[in-house]
Design a protein around this motif. Structure first.
Motif, mmCIF file in Angstrom:
data_model
loop_
_atom_site.group_PDB
_atom_site.id
_atom_site.type_symbol
_atom_site.label_atom_id
_atom_site.label_comp_id
_atom_site.label_asym_id
_atom_site.label_seq_id
_atom_site.Cartn_x
_atom_site.Cartn_y
_atom_site.Cartn_z
ATOM 1 N N ALA A 105 -10.007 12.042 0.613
ATOM 2 C CA ALA A 105 -9.538 10.768 1.185
ATOM 3 C C ALA A 105 -8.437 10.265 0.267
ATOM 4 C CB ALA A 105 -10.669 9.760 1.272
ATOM 5 N N PRO A 106 -7.187 10.244 0.746
ATOM 6 C CA PRO A 106 -6.067 9.924 -0.156
ATOM 7 C C PRO A 106 -6.268 8.632 -0.951
ATOM 8 C CG PRO A 106 -5.255 10.649 1.985
ATOM 9 C CD PRO A 106 -6.736 10.532 2.122
ATOM 10 N N GLY A 107 -6.920 7.639 -0.333
ATOM 11 C CA GLY A 107 -7.100 6.346 -1.008
ATOM 12 C C GLY A 107 -7.983 6.416 -2.231
ATOM 13 N N ILE A 116 -7.820 3.071 8.679
ATOM 14 C CA ILE A 116 -8.969 3.397 9.537
ATOM 15 C C ILE A 116 -8.741 2.749 10.901
ATOM 16 C CG2 ILE A 116 -11.453 3.045 9.891
ATOM 17 C CD1 ILE A 116 -11.757 3.207 6.810
ATOM 18 N N ALA A 151 -9.140 8.615 10.827
ATOM 19 C CA ALA A 151 -10.431 8.033 10.458
ATOM 20 C C ALA A 151 -10.759 6.956 11.494
ATOM 21 C CB ALA A 151 -10.337 7.425 9.063
ATOM 22 N N LEU A 158 -16.551 11.633 2.008
ATOM 23 C CA LEU A 158 -15.288 11.459 1.274
ATOM 24 C C LEU A 158 -15.283 10.154 0.480
ATOM 25 C CD1 LEU A 158 -12.615 12.564 3.918
ATOM 26 C CD2 LEU A 158 -13.966 13.960 2.348
ATOM 27 N N ARG A 159 -16.112 9.206 0.918
ATOM 28 C CA ARG A 159 -16.254 7.944 0.176
ATOM 29 C C ARG A 159 -17.693 7.479 0.363
ATOM 30 N NH1 ARG A 159 -12.566 2.841 1.749
ATOM 31 N NH2 ARG A 159 -13.869 2.825 3.628
ATOM 32 N N PRO A 167 -7.015 -1.338 7.160
ATOM 33 C CA PRO A 167 -7.589 -1.073 5.840
ATOM 34 C C PRO A 167 -8.204 -2.390 5.364
ATOM 35 C CG PRO A 167 -5.290 -1.607 5.579
ATOM 36 C CD PRO A 167 -5.630 -1.798 7.055
ATOM 37 N N SER A 168 -8.738 -2.410 4.163
ATOM 38 C CA SER A 168 -9.247 -3.663 3.609
ATOM 39 C C SER A 168 -8.087 -4.651 3.420
ATOM 40 C CB SER A 168 -9.937 -3.382 2.275
ATOM 41 O OG SER A 168 -9.089 -2.626 1.437
ATOM 42 N N ASN A 172 -1.485 6.588 2.084
ATOM 43 C CA ASN A 172 -2.900 6.188 2.130
ATOM 44 C C ASN A 172 -3.242 5.719 3.542
ATOM 45 O OD1 ASN A 172 -5.480 5.423 1.571
ATOM 46 N ND2 ASN A 172 -4.939 3.833 0.073
ATOM 47 N N PRO A 173 -3.886 6.579 4.348
ATOM 48 C CA PRO A 173 -4.053 6.295 5.773
ATOM 49 C C PRO A 173 -4.962 5.108 6.073
ATOM 50 C CG PRO A 173 -5.270 8.274 5.138
ATOM 51 C CD PRO A 173 -4.484 7.865 3.955
ATOM 52 N N ILE A 233 -17.220 7.160 4.346
ATOM 53 C CA ILE A 233 -16.310 8.006 5.133
ATOM 54 C C ILE A 233 -16.867 9.424 5.157
ATOM 55 C CG2 ILE A 233 -13.965 8.920 5.371
ATOM 56 C CD1 ILE A 233 -12.906 6.510 3.878
ATOM 57 N N THR A 265 -5.300 14.285 10.841
ATOM 58 C CA THR A 265 -6.639 13.763 11.126
ATOM 59 C C THR A 265 -6.566 12.240 11.188
ATOM 60 O OG1 THR A 265 -7.092 13.784 8.765
ATOM 61 C CG2 THR A 265 -7.897 15.672 10.043
ATOM 62 N N LEU A 300 -1.140 12.388 8.095
ATOM 63 C CA LEU A 300 -2.163 13.424 8.289
ATOM 64 C C LEU A 300 -2.352 13.750 9.776
ATOM 65 C CD1 LEU A 300 -4.962 12.129 5.862
ATOM 66 C CD2 LEU A 300 -3.265 13.929 5.423
ATOM 67 N N ARG A 353 0.838 -1.205 0.000
ATOM 68 C CA ARG A 353 0.000 0.000 0.000
ATOM 69 C C ARG A 353 0.866 1.246 0.000
ATOM 70 N NH1 ARG A 353 -5.443 0.781 2.005
ATOM 71 N NH2 ARG A 353 -5.835 2.667 3.220
HETATM 72 P P1 AMP Z 1 -9.606 1.013 3.235
HETATM 73 O O1 AMP Z 1 -9.977 0.668 4.636
HETATM 74 O O2 AMP Z 1 -8.678 0.068 2.597
HETATM 75 O O3 AMP Z 1 -10.828 1.236 2.443
HETATM 76 O O4 AMP Z 1 -8.811 2.382 3.288
HETATM 77 C C1 AMP Z 1 -9.108 3.404 4.169
HETATM 78 C C2 AMP Z 1 -9.696 4.573 3.459
HETATM 79 O O5 AMP Z 1 -9.875 5.597 4.434
HETATM 80 C C3 AMP Z 1 -8.800 5.154 2.378
HETATM 81 O O6 AMP Z 1 -9.578 5.542 1.255
HETATM 82 C C4 AMP Z 1 -8.220 6.370 3.056
HETATM 83 O O7 AMP Z 1 -7.857 7.372 2.138
HETATM 84 C C5 AMP Z 1 -9.344 6.799 3.974
HETATM 85 N N1 AMP Z 1 -8.848 7.570 5.141
HETATM 86 C C6 AMP Z 1 -8.231 7.071 6.231
HETATM 87 N N2 AMP Z 1 -7.877 8.047 7.073
HETATM 88 C C7 AMP Z 1 -8.273 9.226 6.512
HETATM 89 C C8 AMP Z 1 -8.191 10.588 6.901
HETATM 90 N N3 AMP Z 1 -7.591 10.971 8.025
HETATM 91 N N4 AMP Z 1 -8.699 11.517 6.052
HETATM 92 C C9 AMP Z 1 -9.298 11.136 4.900
HETATM 93 N N5 AMP Z 1 -9.408 9.855 4.489
HETATM 94 C C10 AMP Z 1 -8.914 8.902 5.271
#
Ligand code: AMP
Ligand code: MG
Length: 347
Positions: free
Chosen positions: A232-234, A69, A123, A198-199, A146-147, A66-67, A187, A121, A119, A62
């Motif tokens: 959301a960077p991802g 959760i 999640a 954001l998602r 993450p996933s 890409n932060p 999100i 911030t 970041l 990864r």
């Molecule tokens: P995933 O759990 O694999 O879907 O990845 C986590 C998702 O949460 C990614 O799209 C990240 O970009 C998003 N995410 C996690 N932390 C933050 C944050 N502090 N700000 C914005 N997006 C976040």
């Protein structure tokens, strides 16, 4: 590394079982455990342990910006992940937790940048899946997850999908069967005046608006080019992708079917993502149905499995119908568009 697979059924979980003890001890010692949640399988590690978070990035391949959760299993732990929890976040947590909603808030100093992708911030999510809750409680940690797919691949909705991507790269997978929702959490950024999606996910903009009075959507996830960067960077990465190139065909159903049928004459091996209603109208190709077009939950539930199944079918190109799913539509089409790298044909 040998990847150990243990089964924990979501019904009647034994909190003192040796499987759960072992999973918790791996998390406590800084290791990785893949586990089921109600959205997709997650790949978990101790959220406050920098080295443990780093292992998630390495196992998945990864990008480090890409932060992750942070998962909790007790509302009081929200204050250990976030520095400030405003009224907006409290209302949303109250309405939708435990459940498929992730809140973005200012991060607590104890959460390392290795977990937030640099970041300020963080999640946070409180999942409702009994196995996820049991693992978080038993390990007595905040779990960054993450996933549990290799980066860029469709998110796993079965333990076997996790094994496909991460066999030999992680010490343990908890198999809790097929997950319920099948797409990742919604999100919501709670750091401004108004909640911002954001998602997209199972919790819709309307549901957020009903609780907060207002709700906007990050322009970066609607734009189908790279002119506006998603918050959301991802969300900026091509994602969820099967191995063969995927094209979405949009238009009236009969025209979609006849366009895809015409592509069968190209001589290429074609995969088709269809619905129960259109399944019988194709004249060839390897066809997978994601369920009835009237049952949007079924489409969400089956989409990633269908994308992965295509990889096993030896196809060279994939065509997918587009799905009108009014409640979840945005979430489903958002994932499909990303899987297709925004390749879309209107007929
Ligand atoms: P995933 O759990 O694999 O879907 O990845 C986590 C998702 O949460 C990614 O799209 C990240 O970009 C998003 N995410 C996690 N932390 C933050 C944050 N502090 N700000 C914005 N997006 C976040
Ligand atoms: Mg992911």
């Amino acid at each position: 590394m040998i990847t150990d697979i243990v089964h924990i059924d979501e019904k009647g979980i034994d909190f003192d079982s040796k499987e759960l003890e072992k999973a918790a001890s791996i998390i406590q010692s800084g290791g990785l455990v893949a586990f089921p949640t109600e959205t997709v399988y997650g790949l978990g590690a101790d959220a406050k342990n920098e080295e443990a978070s780093a292992k998630i990035y390495a196992a998945k391949g990864r990008p480090s910006d890409n932060p992750l959760i942070v998962h909790i299993a007790d509302i009081s732990k929200l204050n250990e992940a976030a520095k400030e929890v405003n009224e907006m976040a409290k209302k949303l947590a109250d309405a939708f937790w435990p459940g498929p909603l992730t809140l973005v808030l200012p991060k607590h100093d104890d959460i390392p940048y290795a977990t937030t992708g640099g970041l300020d911030t963080v999640a946070v999510r409180y999942p409702s899946h009994p196995v996820a809750m049991a693992l978080i409680k038993k390990s007595d940690r905040l779990i960054a997850a993450p996933s549990a797919n290799a980066s860029g691949r469709p998110s796993p909705t079965l333990a076997s999908h996790v094994l496909e991507d991460l066999d030999g790269r992680i010490p343990m997978i908890i198999d809790g069967g097929q997950v319920g929702i099948g797409i990742e959490s919604t999100i919501v950024d709670c750091t401004g005046e108004v909640p911002v999606i954001l998602r997209p996910g199972f919790i819709t903009p309307k549901m957020v608006k009903d609780v907060c009075g207002e709700c906007t959507i990050d322009p970066g996830i609607i734009a189908n080019d790279s002119s506006v960067k998603p918050k959301a960077p991802g969300m900026k990465y091509r994602h969820y992708a099967p191995k063969a190139p995927l094209t979405i065909v949009e238009g009236p159903k009969e025209k979609v079917v006849s366009y895809i049928n015409s592509q069968l004459l190209s001589g290429k091996k074609v995969g088709i993502i269809a619905t129960d209603e259109t399944l019988g109208n194709y004249t060839g190709g390897k066809i997978i149905s994601v369920g009835s077009c009237d049952d949007e939950r079924s489409v969400a539930h089956n989409l990633y499995g269908a994308l992965r199944q295509m990889d096993g079918l030896d196809v060279e190109v994939i065509y997918s119908e587009s799905f009108e799913t009014p409640g979840l539509g945005e979430a489903v089409m958002n994932r499909l568009l990303k899987a297709a790298g925004h390749q879309i044909i209107k007929v």
